[in-house]
Design a protein around this motif. Structure first.
Motif, PDB file in Angstrom:
ATOM      1  N   VAL A  53     -66.108  58.617   1.582  1.00 15.70           N
ATOM      2  CA  VAL A  53     -66.285  59.680   2.569  1.00 15.70           C
ATOM      3  C   VAL A  53     -66.123  61.048   1.918  1.00 15.70           C
ATOM      4  O   VAL A  53     -66.835  62.002   2.255  1.00 15.70           O
ATOM      5  N   SER A 150     -65.397  61.469  10.822  1.00 21.60           N
ATOM      6  CA  SER A 150     -65.916  62.339   9.759  1.00 21.60           C
ATOM      7  C   SER A 150     -67.132  63.129  10.223  1.00 21.60           C
ATOM      8  O   SER A 150     -67.341  64.271   9.801  1.00 21.60           O
ATOM      9  N   GLU A 154     -67.571  67.131  10.231  1.00 25.75           N
ATOM     10  CA  GLU A 154     -68.723  67.708   9.535  1.00 25.75           C
ATOM     11  C   GLU A 154     -69.515  68.653  10.428  1.00 25.75           C
ATOM     12  O   GLU A 154     -70.012  69.687   9.970  1.00 25.75           O
ATOM     13  N   GLN A 256     -56.855  60.906   8.908  1.00 27.70           N
ATOM     14  CA  GLN A 256     -57.547  60.783   7.631  1.00 27.70           C
ATOM     15  C   GLN A 256     -57.238  61.930   6.669  1.00 27.70           C
ATOM     16  O   GLN A 256     -57.735  61.934   5.546  1.00 27.70           O
TER      17      GLN A 256
END
Length: 377
Positions: A53, A150, A154, A256
């Motif tokens: 990632v 994610s 983003e 994360q």
């Protein structure tokens, strides 16, 4: 052939694009192979999904900045293209998640695999993911599709970049950046420097003037750091250190971003490798494999978003020892379902070109005529 304006970074070359596509494809496969081990016993496979990632974030910053410099050179065209790209795969992925989870929970022979997956407030969970708010300040996982975290981070990187790049200096830019940072949340902001290394890779002109020897050193040095971090289990040590140095509440809330500082180092090494490969990568014999590489890269986004619900569905019917069978089912389904999803970007873009001006004017924001058209330099 288009000629870049003086001082403007050149578009990504064909050979470099092919190498980046290869990396993107491999990173997507690594993520799938990592997550299959959450549900099946596959001890011989590495666990490198988080590192993959980070690679995606660096790639995204580089490619998106390159696109803004070469094609989507207005705020409207940039955001229209970004939303079309995201929703073209995110919407089908969420629909697939709802369908697979419903089948697995109600008809699977092993529905206990969903025991750790919260299914309360399903409309809130799906709505938060669709509006990229799943990770703003608290984590709202959209059912079994945890990788969407994610994508939500983003999206706010895109908005921050667009506000900084396209808005003139002044109050409007400051307010836009502040509001976006607030919506992005602290976890996304902690990981923002990784994405920014990709932007730096595009915008730093000195990196484009390096010689072949320097390019070789950067490519090999960056790769050496990546290999060292992954093979020496530095991430495992960093996670253990984070657990012991923070409170249980903060450790959980970081999600994360628990090892954000190591992610910065890893992302910098990836960017250094890309900078070097930009100089020496043309010598790689990748053209002979261009077809398969492009094909796999075109499915990488779908592979990333489609695989969690498909793997959970497989796990609800298969035993923990049948992980390879789950992969043999999942990868063809990704190829089958991913092609039409990836191919729907044009449809989404046309819809957004009509919808966004209406929405913008409805909330009192100006939207210039013809603003969604891309302009090449």
């Amino acid at each position: 052939m288009t000629i870049p304006e003086p001082g403007r970074p050149r578009p990504i070359s064909g050979s470099e694009s092919l190498y980046l596509d290869l990396v993107r494809s491999l990173a997507a496969i690594v993520v799938v192979l990592d997550h299959v081990q959450d549900l099946f016993r596959m001890p011989l496979l590495p666990r490198l999904g988080h590192e993959a990632v980070v690679v995606f974030f660096v790639l995204s910053g580089y490619v998106i900045c390159n696109t803004a410099d070469s094609r989507e050179t207005t705020l409207a065209s940039f955001m229209t293209a970004r939303l079309a790209r995201l929703w073209s795969v995110l919407v089908p992925a969420l629909a697939l998640t709802v369908l697979c989870d419903a089948i697995g929970r109600h008809f699977g022979t092993n529905p206990a695999v969903y025991a750790r997956i919260n299914a309360d407030y399903p409309f809130l969970r799906i709505g938060a993911a669709l509006t990229f708010l799943s990770e703003t300040w608290v984590s709202i996982q959209p059912l079994s599709n945890g990788v969407i975290w994610s994508l939500c981070a983003e999206f706010w990187y895109y908005v921050l970049f667009a506000a900084f790049t396209f808005l003139p200096r002044g109050t409007a830019r400051f307010l836009a950046l502040a509001a976006t940072a607030l919506l992005a949340g602290f976890k996304a902001l902690l990981l923002l420097p990784i994405w920014a290394t990709g932007v730096l890779l595009q915008r730093w002109q000195g990196l484009r003037r390096i010689g072949r020897v320097a390019g070789t050193l950067l490519a090999l040095g960056g790769l050496a750091v990546v290999v060292a971090i992954t093979t020496l289990d530095i991430y495992g040590l960093a996670w253990a250190a984070a657990r012991h140095s923070t409170s249980p509440w903060l450790f959980t809330q970081l999600a994360q971003a628990k090892t954000f500082w190591l992610d910065w180092i890893f992302g910098l090494a990836v960017a250094a490798h890309f900078a070097g490969m930009r100089r020496i990568g043309a010598s790689l014999p990748l053209e002979q494999l261009a077809g398969p590489i492009r094909w796999a890269a075109n499915l990488s986004f779908a592979a990333y978003l489609f695989h969690p619900p498909l793997l959970y569905l497989c796990a609800s019917f298969l035993s923990p020892a049948q992980g390879w069978l789950a992969l043999l089912i999942t990868f063809p389904l990704i190829a089958l379902l991913g092609r039409p999803a990836e191919g729907s970007k044009g449809w989404w873009r046309r819809r957004l070109e009509h919808l966004l001006p209406v929405v913008s004017r409805g909330i009192g924001l100006p939207w210039p005529r013809g603003a969604t058209g891309s302009k090449a330099h």
